[in-house]
Scaffold this motif. Structure first.
Motif, short mmCIF file in Angstrom:
data_model
loop_
_atom_site.label_atom_id
_atom_site.label_comp_id
_atom_site.label_asym_id
_atom_site.label_seq_id
_atom_site.Cartn_x
_atom_site.Cartn_y
_atom_site.Cartn_z
N SER A 1 -78.80 -59.06 -48.33
CA SER A 1 -79.36 -57.82 -47.81
C SER A 1 -80.51 -58.11 -46.83
N ALA A 2 -81.01 -59.32 -46.80
CA ALA A 2 -82.00 -59.77 -45.81
C ALA A 2 -82.11 -61.28 -45.97
N ASP A 3 -82.78 -61.92 -45.03
CA ASP A 3 -82.99 -63.35 -45.13
C ASP A 3 -83.93 -63.62 -46.32
N PRO A 4 -83.47 -64.36 -47.34
CA PRO A 4 -84.31 -64.57 -48.52
C PRO A 4 -85.63 -65.27 -48.23
N ARG A 5 -85.73 -65.94 -47.07
CA ARG A 5 -87.01 -66.56 -46.74
C ARG A 5 -88.05 -65.49 -46.39
N ILE A 6 -87.56 -64.33 -45.94
CA ILE A 6 -88.48 -63.24 -45.60
C ILE A 6 -88.62 -62.28 -46.78
N ILE A 7 -87.51 -61.99 -47.42
CA ILE A 7 -87.50 -61.06 -48.56
C ILE A 7 -87.01 -61.82 -49.79
N PRO A 8 -87.93 -62.34 -50.60
CA PRO A 8 -87.49 -63.16 -51.74
C PRO A 8 -86.58 -62.40 -52.70
N ASP A 9 -86.72 -61.06 -52.79
CA ASP A 9 -85.83 -60.35 -53.71
C ASP A 9 -84.62 -59.74 -53.01
N ALA A 10 -84.23 -60.33 -51.88
CA ALA A 10 -83.00 -59.89 -51.21
C ALA A 10 -81.84 -60.09 -52.18
N VAL A 11 -80.85 -59.20 -52.08
CA VAL A 11 -79.71 -59.31 -53.01
C VAL A 11 -78.44 -59.62 -52.22
N LYS A 12 -77.46 -60.14 -52.92
CA LYS A 12 -76.19 -60.40 -52.26
C LYS A 12 -75.48 -59.06 -52.03
N VAL A 13 -74.81 -58.95 -50.88
CA VAL A 13 -74.04 -57.75 -50.60
C VAL A 13 -72.65 -57.96 -51.18
N ASP A 14 -72.20 -57.06 -52.09
CA ASP A 14 -70.90 -57.26 -52.74
C ASP A 14 -69.74 -56.96 -51.80
N GLU A 15 -69.87 -55.88 -51.05
CA GLU A 15 -68.77 -55.56 -50.12
C GLU A 15 -69.32 -54.80 -48.92
N MET A 16 -68.64 -54.94 -47.81
CA MET A 16 -69.01 -54.16 -46.62
C MET A 16 -67.80 -54.13 -45.70
N ASN A 17 -67.89 -53.34 -44.63
CA ASN A 17 -66.72 -53.27 -43.76
C ASN A 17 -66.87 -54.22 -42.56
N PHE A 18 -65.77 -54.35 -41.82
CA PHE A 18 -65.74 -55.33 -40.73
C PHE A 18 -66.85 -55.09 -39.70
N GLY A 19 -67.10 -53.81 -39.39
CA GLY A 19 -68.13 -53.50 -38.39
C GLY A 19 -69.49 -54.00 -38.82
N GLU A 20 -69.84 -53.75 -40.07
CA GLU A 20 -71.14 -54.19 -40.57
C GLU A 20 -71.24 -55.71 -40.55
N ALA A 21 -70.17 -56.37 -41.00
CA ALA A 21 -70.19 -57.84 -41.06
C ALA A 21 -70.29 -58.44 -39.66
N ALA A 22 -69.60 -57.82 -38.69
CA ALA A 22 -69.62 -58.36 -37.33
C ALA A 22 -71.03 -58.30 -36.76
N GLU A 23 -71.72 -57.17 -36.96
CA GLU A 23 -73.09 -57.05 -36.44
C GLU A 23 -74.02 -58.06 -37.13
N LEU A 24 -73.88 -58.17 -38.44
CA LEU A 24 -74.76 -59.08 -39.19
C LEU A 24 -74.53 -60.53 -38.80
N ALA A 25 -73.25 -60.88 -38.64
CA ALA A 25 -72.93 -62.27 -38.30
C ALA A 25 -73.50 -62.59 -36.91
N TYR A 26 -73.45 -61.62 -36.03
CA TYR A 26 -73.92 -61.87 -34.67
C TYR A 26 -75.44 -61.94 -34.61
N PHE A 27 -76.09 -61.01 -35.32
CA PHE A 27 -77.55 -60.91 -35.18
C PHE A 27 -78.31 -61.54 -36.32
N GLY A 28 -78.06 -62.78 -36.64
CA GLY A 28 -78.99 -63.34 -37.61
C GLY A 28 -78.32 -64.11 -38.71
#
Ligand code: ASP
Ligand code: MG
Length: 452
Positions: free
Chosen positions: A230-257
């Motif tokens: 849900s965020a870079d754990p180095r910035i947000i130590p309590d970031a959680v794993k995202v269980d599921e999302m759609n292709f659009g969300e994953a594409a943006e996340l993969a590209y930006f960070g």
């Protein structure tokens, strides 16, 4: 049911890791095709030998050979080792021919041919390990599998139709006899038969191409992290794993960070609605992140907040630039010539602002200075900014969302330097100074991720 499983460099980086991976493969159901990266560190080593003008080809080859042979000796009994060594020698000999070919460096695809060698050997190790464990498997190079690539050296794209017809002939029949093809990631073959790589980290993309070509039911990308966060754990130590999302969300996340997946992995599977899982090969009991085409209604606003740091805004001022589209085109063309990635662009009546990496500023300015002096009034640079990418499905269709997000930015006392909406309706991207970045991410994450 066909599953394509892809294993990254650390997942195949040692005898123990390879054994873990072989067990994951044999425990899976249905027909399986495997795509592998080179063992970790190998592609960097191969790049360094290409870049070394005083290369001693024999020394480089000997250390490459030893690294793989040592792993084979730890994994295999005498019988498997003998079978492995026969194929190994053949592949080493063609690598040696390549390095010693006179004028080899004059071929624009020379670097592609050398840096793609690692995958040829990791796939061989894994296929023989599966054989040793009593399973049918063959190591296929991209040439043998029929992966077709087009494009410039080191930045190829797949020819999806060409690949589908090649793989229908070369790979699909293997499933009838229960044989697992172990295919080289990272490159395809261009029209003259030379290897063409898909850019660093491109094995994920290879796996998506293979899944597309085989009409697979599932693509599993096995890596060394639990999935998208849900965020870079180095910035947000309590970031959680995202269980599921759609292709659009994953594409943006993969590209930006998030460096979890090569950004180009999404498209070939999205086209055919093939679900994709990101999983951790060191923790096979974890379910990972599932990425699919469904757009489920959700209560929380954001799925994840990604950041791209160390960027600069280059602002070109020129009278009434907005009325001179040819001028805008010339600016973009200049930047395209030097292959600098532009993360966002915004224009106003008399300026065009471009977001690039801090390290690309110098060469971008040099290039822009070759524009006609009469066309440019001024160029300003604002360095050390960060691009924040707030991702949530359907985000931009919800009324008042930008207002909500920017009120958080205000609370973090950050000035918004630039705004760009994601091309899809799943992300809102904006730029803040680096020194406010942490605070903005933390506040956005606290307020909107996972909150009902
Ligand atoms: N081995 C290649 C690299 O290191 C491709 C990959 O691992 O995805 O970039
Ligand atoms: Mg990778």
């Amino acid at each position: 049911m066909i599953t394509v499983l892809k294993f990254g460099g650390t997942s195949v980086g040692s005898p123990e890791a390879l054994t873990r991976v072989a067990n994951i493969i044999v425990n899976g159901e249905g027909s399986k095709a495997v795509v592998v990266s080179a063992m970790s560190g190998i592609t960097n080593f191969l790049e360094s030998i290409v870049d070394d003008p005083n290369l001693k080809a024999d020394d480089a080859l000997a250390s490459f050979e030893k690294k793989h042979e040592d792993v084979a000796k730890q994994l295999f009994d005498d019988k498997t080792l003998a079978l492995f060594m026969a194929e190994f020698r053949e592949r080493i000999n063609s690598f040696a021919d390549l390095l010693n070919r006179p004028d080899a460096r004059k071929d624009p695809y020379f670097k592609d041919a050398v840096v793609s060698q690692g995958e040829r050997f990791s796939s061989l190790l894994l296929a023989h390990l599966l054989n040793k464990m009593g399973y049918k498997a063959v190591a296929l190079t991209s040439e043998m599998a029929g992966i077709v690539a087009v494009g410039k050296p080191q930045s190829g794209c797949a020819d999806l139709l060409g690949t589908a017809s090649g793989m229908t002939i070369n790979v699909k029949p293997l499933f009838d006899s229960g044989t697992v093809p172990v295919i080289t990631g990272f490159y395809g073959i261009e029209k003259e038969g030379r290897p063409l790589t898909f850019g660093r980290g491109g094995s994920d993309y290879s796996a998506a191409i293979v899944a597309n070509a085989l009409d697979a039911d599932m693509l599993e990308i096995w890596t060394d992290v639990d999935g998208f966060m849900s965020a870079d754990p180095r910035i947000i130590p309590d970031a959680v794993k995202v269980d599921e999302m759609n292709f659009g969300e994953a594409a943006e996340l993969a590209y930006f960070g998030a460096k979890v997946l090569h950004p180009r992995t999404i498209e070939p599977v999205r086209m055919k609605h093939i679900p994709l899982k990101v999983r951790n090969s060191f923790k096979p009991e974890e379910p990972g992140t599932l990425i699919h085409h469904l757009r489920k209604p959700r209560n929380d606003l954001l799925r994840s907040v990604a950041v791209k740091t160390d960027l600069s805004i280059i602002t070109v001022s020129s009278a009434e630039i907005a009325y001179r589209p040819a001028m805008v085109a010339r600016i973009i063309e200049k930047i395209a010539e030097i292959n600098v990635i532009v993360y966002a662009i915004s224009t106003s009546l008399s300026t065009i602002a471009l977001l690039v990496h801090n390290l690309d500023v110098k060469q971008t300015l040099m290039k822009l200075n070759t524009l006609h002096a009469a066309d440019i009034e001024r160029i300003d640079v604002k360095s050390n900014v960060a691009l924040i990418c707030a991702v949530g499905d359907n985000l931009l269709n919800k009324c008042g969302v930008s207002g909500d997000i920017f009120s958080v930015v205000k609370d973090a006392e950050a000035n918004v330097e630039m705004i760009s909406e994601g091309a899809s309706d799943v992300s809102l991207n904006f730029v803040v100074p680096m020194d406010r970045m942490m605070d903005v991410v933390r506040k956005l994450h606290d307020r909107y991720v996972g909150a009902a």
